[in-house]
Design a protein around this motif. Structure first.
Motif, PDB file in Angstrom:
ATOM      1  N   ASN A  40      39.908  41.759  40.308  1.00 44.80           N
ATOM      2  CA  ASN A  40      39.090  41.005  39.354  1.00 44.80           C
ATOM      3  C   ASN A  40      38.603  41.859  38.197  1.00 44.80           C
ATOM      4  O   ASN A  40      38.463  41.377  37.086  1.00 44.80           O
ATOM      5  CB  ASN A  40      37.908  40.375  40.084  1.00 44.80           C
ATOM      6  CG  ASN A  40      38.342  39.208  40.953  1.00 44.80           C
ATOM      7  OD1 ASN A  40      39.330  38.539  40.643  1.00 44.80           O
ATOM      8  ND2 ASN A  40      37.647  38.982  42.044  1.00 44.80           N
ATOM      9  N   PHE A  41      38.354  43.135  38.476  1.00 44.13           N
ATOM     10  CA  PHE A  41      37.817  43.992  37.422  1.00 44.13           C
ATOM     11  C   PHE A  41      38.890  44.693  36.597  1.00 44.13           C
ATOM     12  O   PHE A  41      38.663  45.032  35.444  1.00 44.13           O
ATOM     13  CB  PHE A  41      36.871  45.036  38.021  1.00 44.13           C
ATOM     14  CG  PHE A  41      35.470  44.526  38.202  1.00 44.13           C
ATOM     15  CD1 PHE A  41      34.486  44.860  37.294  1.00 44.13           C
ATOM     16  CD2 PHE A  41      35.141  43.692  39.259  1.00 44.13           C
ATOM     17  CE1 PHE A  41      33.188  44.369  37.439  1.00 44.13           C
ATOM     18  CE2 PHE A  41      33.856  43.199  39.412  1.00 44.13           C
ATOM     19  CZ  PHE A  41      32.875  43.536  38.503  1.00 44.13           C
ATOM     20  N   THR A  42      40.040  44.977  37.203  1.00 44.70           N
ATOM     21  CA  THR A  42      41.051  45.768  36.477  1.00 44.70           C
ATOM     22  C   THR A  42      42.377  45.039  36.335  1.00 44.70           C
ATOM     23  O   THR A  42      43.265  45.518  35.648  1.00 44.70           O
ATOM     24  CB  THR A  42      41.358  47.083  37.223  1.00 44.70           C
ATOM     25  OG1 THR A  42      42.036  46.771  38.439  1.00 44.70           O
ATOM     26  CG2 THR A  42      40.109  47.864  37.513  1.00 44.70           C
ATOM     27  N   LYS A  43      42.548  43.944  37.022  1.00 40.24           N
ATOM     28  CA  LYS A  43      43.817  43.221  37.140  1.00 40.24           C
ATOM     29  C   LYS A  43      44.782  43.900  38.121  1.00 40.24           C
ATOM     30  O   LYS A  43      45.739  43.279  38.570  1.00 40.24           O
ATOM     31  CB  LYS A  43      44.531  43.059  35.782  1.00 40.24           C
ATOM     32  CG  LYS A  43      43.794  42.139  34.842  1.00 40.24           C
ATOM     33  CD  LYS A  43      44.688  41.706  33.700  1.00 40.24           C
ATOM     34  CE  LYS A  43      45.254  42.876  32.975  1.00 40.24           C
ATOM     35  NZ  LYS A  43      45.173  42.895  31.560  1.00 40.24           N
ATOM     36  N   ALA A  44      44.530  45.186  38.446  1.00 39.60           N
ATOM     37  CA  ALA A  44      45.457  45.888  39.350  1.00 39.60           C
ATOM     38  C   ALA A  44      45.588  45.121  40.663  1.00 39.60           C
ATOM     39  O   ALA A  44      44.598  44.710  41.255  1.00 39.60           O
ATOM     40  CB  ALA A  44      44.954  47.301  39.630  1.00 39.60           C
ATOM     41  N   GLY A  45      46.803  44.913  41.090  1.00 37.60           N
ATOM     42  CA  GLY A  45      47.019  44.205  42.353  1.00 37.60           C
ATOM     43  C   GLY A  45      47.098  42.705  42.197  1.00 37.60           C
ATOM     44  O   GLY A  45      47.317  41.990  43.174  1.00 37.60           O
TER      45      GLY A  45
END
Lengths: 301, 402
Positions: A164-169
């Protein structure tokens, strides 16, 4: 072999402006030795107009590093320093018709060399503002350092938080094991223990999942609410999203700002769709509004 | 000129004779070897013959010591995980810093679970210190895993001697011999090696087939369970066509092992001599006196490997590089780092690996194009000035590093 665009190949095999500018009055030298790239950018700037008359590059690096350097010199020639200062790494990548996510750092190096050269011309000292780590999320090109910083800064506790915070994953999900390893490490440093079932951090969990059937209006509002919650992350990257229409199980959106035309836009849309389906508890398809125009012949603003 | 393949340590062309052997096992003898009907009755015989062909190549005492697996990686994981499961009280593993990721990643995982991993360093020529090794051996060590030959430099480790040393201390010894099998002669029955991994596609058999050699009497715990195949040591329906193909490939490898160490070696030697003579500021990495006959790994200083590979590819030549960029990771090859090769050289390493399908005219072609490729890229390099590196390159060009 990488799937390089024709444009990357063109600039690699026939680089433009290779070599140092002879009577340069601005030089920027940046690099990342561990990833094997280093770049010296030399500029000849007209002192009265601050227009870049000539630009030359010398690069120690891979195919896309050389192509990024070459295209950068082409972009900035003829610009004023103020104009050149606004060139982003995305501009470089766009001019190359895209770079593989693992290679986006080559375009970052180009932008940094440019900033360093401009600072050098103005007698300022350029300092690097980012550290680069191992690439974790290949869908969105997010590295370990970025994730670690976000985990520290926002007290993230789960993979979902990180997404949610970085888009990673948020794309193919195959990096979740690596993200868990980062969470374990950072949480251990903070004296906490990683718990995969921990409740997600505040601020993004406020949207309750849909349980009872909704009226059409409630449903659209809910979809809007989910999109609102995702906007900060997009805006952090200079992009944005807006809901245009909901027809049946299809939500039409406009990707704006940096998202517009970004090669990651398709992945981002997939991430939005995933989040919507989780909250709505039903299948929702997210489609760019430009597609709606073709389908239903409605004028889209 | 036709395209030139010099990336045989990555994978090899399947020998046409191997393909011919395999085809009937797809189209006629496709029965499950466990079945009792005529679609299967030739399969068991084929597997048995293949087992003997593998046995002959590695010189082990019994054909039942051959366990067919799906690849070298599976053999490696099976070996290490078996050793620690069979000896739950032993919590240490000895390996080297230059192993293949198929060993290192398993060790990393076990380290997280509380195991102590001794990763032995190498010197600048990629060699191990056997005195230091001796001091690590103890009753706490579950397994030693050391590669027979390094995939990047071809450097050969003294695994037979190391297995003797381990055996004297009662420690199990495994070797990842994926690069060595078929390139150098071996006779396992006269060694103290307990387990050995090999991979079919490195020796002209297809991808997706491997072997774990397991010395008779070595304590073992299967990784894949759920069937009686391979005497219960590796469950799963046999990949019969590939097993038969691997058998044939082993037979051919044995036949050509002298050729490998004379003719193939001559091509390698001519290439590396020619390149190092013609091109300034390049050097061969690894232990040049103790290497696989088919491999040379050359560092071209001040330029980057992926760029070299792209220009080679354009000239129809396939090789590989230890540079970071070719793998998508940020680090250059861990093997180059372990040997303390400077970054400006480590990123410019190119590995040429030969097979019996290469010929001298291909060597000449590489010698013809390579100097120009290196010169072209050096012209773009900030570390290079005209005819040589800039004076004191590390200082003359000292970028701000991100």
């Amino acid at each position: 072999m990488w799937d390089y665009s024709d444009k990357v190949k063109e600039h690699f095999f026939n680089p433009k402006n290779a070599g140092a500018v002879v009577d340069a009055n601005a030089t920027g030298e940046v690099g990342s030795i561990s990833c094997g790239d280093a770049l010296r950018l030399t500029l000849k700037v007209d002192d009265d107009s601050e227009i870049i008359l000539e630009a030359g590059f010398q690069t120690f690096g891979c195919g896309s590093a050389i192509a990024s350097s070459s295209v950068l010199t082409e972009i900035i020639k003829g610009m004023t320093l103020d104009e050149a200062a606004k060139v982003t790494n995305q501009d470089i990548a766009d001019q190359l018709e895209g770079l593989p996510p693992e290679k986006m750092h080559c375009s970052v190096m180009g932008r940094e060399a440019l900033q360093a050269a401009i600072a050098n011309y103005r007698g300022e000292v350029w300092t690097d503002d980012h550290e680069e780590g191992a690439l974790i999320c290949k869908c969105f090109a997010i590295d370990a350092v970025m994730i670690e910083e976000m985990v520290w800064a926002n007290k993230l506790r789960t993979v979902e938080d990180v997404t949610n915070f970085t888009k990673a994953g948020g794309g193919c999900a195959s990096c979740h094991e690596d993200i868990e390893a980062i969470l374990e490490k950072v949480l251990a440093e903070k004296g906490e223990k990683f718990d995969p079932t921990a409740a997600p951090v505040e601020a993004i969990t406020k949207i309750a999942a849909v349980k009872a059937p909704l009226t059409n209006l409630q449903r659209i509002k809910k979809i809007e609410q989910v999109l609102e919650s995702l906007r900060p992350a997009l805006m952090a990257d200079g992009g944005d999203v807006e809901l245009v229409e909901v027809l049946g199980n299809t939500a039409y959106v406009n990707m704006t700002g940096a998202c517009n035309g970004c090669q990651m836009a398709a992945m981002t849309i997939a991430g939005i769709q995933q989040r919507l389906m989780e909250v709505m508890g039903e299948f929702i398809k997210v489609v760019p509004a430009s597609e709606m125009k073709k389908l239903v012949n409605i004028e889209v603003v | 000129m036709k395209d030139i393949y010099l990336d045989n340590n990555a994978t090899t062309k399947v020998d046409p004779a191997v393909v011919d052997m395999m085809i009937p096992y797809f189209l006629e003898q496709y029965g499950n070897p466990s079945s009792i009907h005529k679609f299967a009755d030739g399969v068991a015989k084929g597997l048995k013959h293949a087992r003997q062909q593998v046995q002959a190549l590695i010189g082990c005492e019994h054909d039942s010591e051959i366990i067919f697996t799906s690849c070298g990686t599976e053999s490696n994981s099976t070996a290490i995980l078996s050793a620690i499961k069979a000896q739950p009280n032993k919590k240490e593993i000895i390996t080297t810093t230059v192993e293949h990721p198929a060993i290192l990643s398993v060790c990393d995982m076990l380290e997280k679970e509380g195991y102590t991993i001794h990763r032995m360093p190498v010197d600048k020529a990629g060699r191990l210190n056997l005195n230091a090794y001796k001091n690590l051996l103890s009753n706490n060590v579950a397994i030693v895993s050391v590669m027979w030959a390094n995939n990047e430099t071809g450097t050969i480790f003294p695994v037979e001697e190391m297995a003797d040393m381990a055996n004297a201390e009662g420690v199990m010894f495994h070797t990842d011999a994926v690069q060595a099998v078929g390139k150098i002669p071996m006779n396992l029955q006269y060694t103290k090696i307990d387990m050995l991994s090999l991979s079919g596609h490195k020796l002209h058999a297809p991808k997706g087939i491997g072997v774990l050699y397991l010395r008779r009497g070595t304590r073992y715990r299967a990784l894949l369970r759920g069937g009686h195949q391979e005497r219960g040591r590796r469950a799963g329906t046999e990949n019969s066509a590939s097993i038969v193909g691997l058998g044939k490939a082993c037979e051919l490898a044995l036949e050509f092992i002298k050729y490998e160490n004379t003719q193939v070696k001559a091509m390698r030697d001519r290439l590396e001599r020619g390149l190092t003579d013609q091109i300034p500021h390049c050097f061969i990495t690894g232990d040049i006196y103790n290497r696989l006959p088919n491999t040379t790994d050359i560092a071209f200083e001040y330029i980057e490997g992926e760029s070299i590979l792209m220009l080679l590819n354009k000239a129809g030549i396939a090789a590989s590089s230890g540079s970071a960029c070719t793998s998508g990771s940020l680090e250059p090859s861990h093997v180059m780092r372990a040997m303390d090769i400077p970054y400006t050289a480590a990123h410019g390493t190119i590995r040429f690996s030969f097979s019996r399908y290469n010929d001298m005219s291909e060597v000449d072609e590489v010698l013809r194009v390579m100097p120009g490729i290196v010169a072209t890229l050096r012209k773009l390099s900030p570390y290079w000035d005209g005819n040589g590196p800039v004076a004191d390159p590390e200082k003359a060009f000292a970028p701000v590093y991100a």
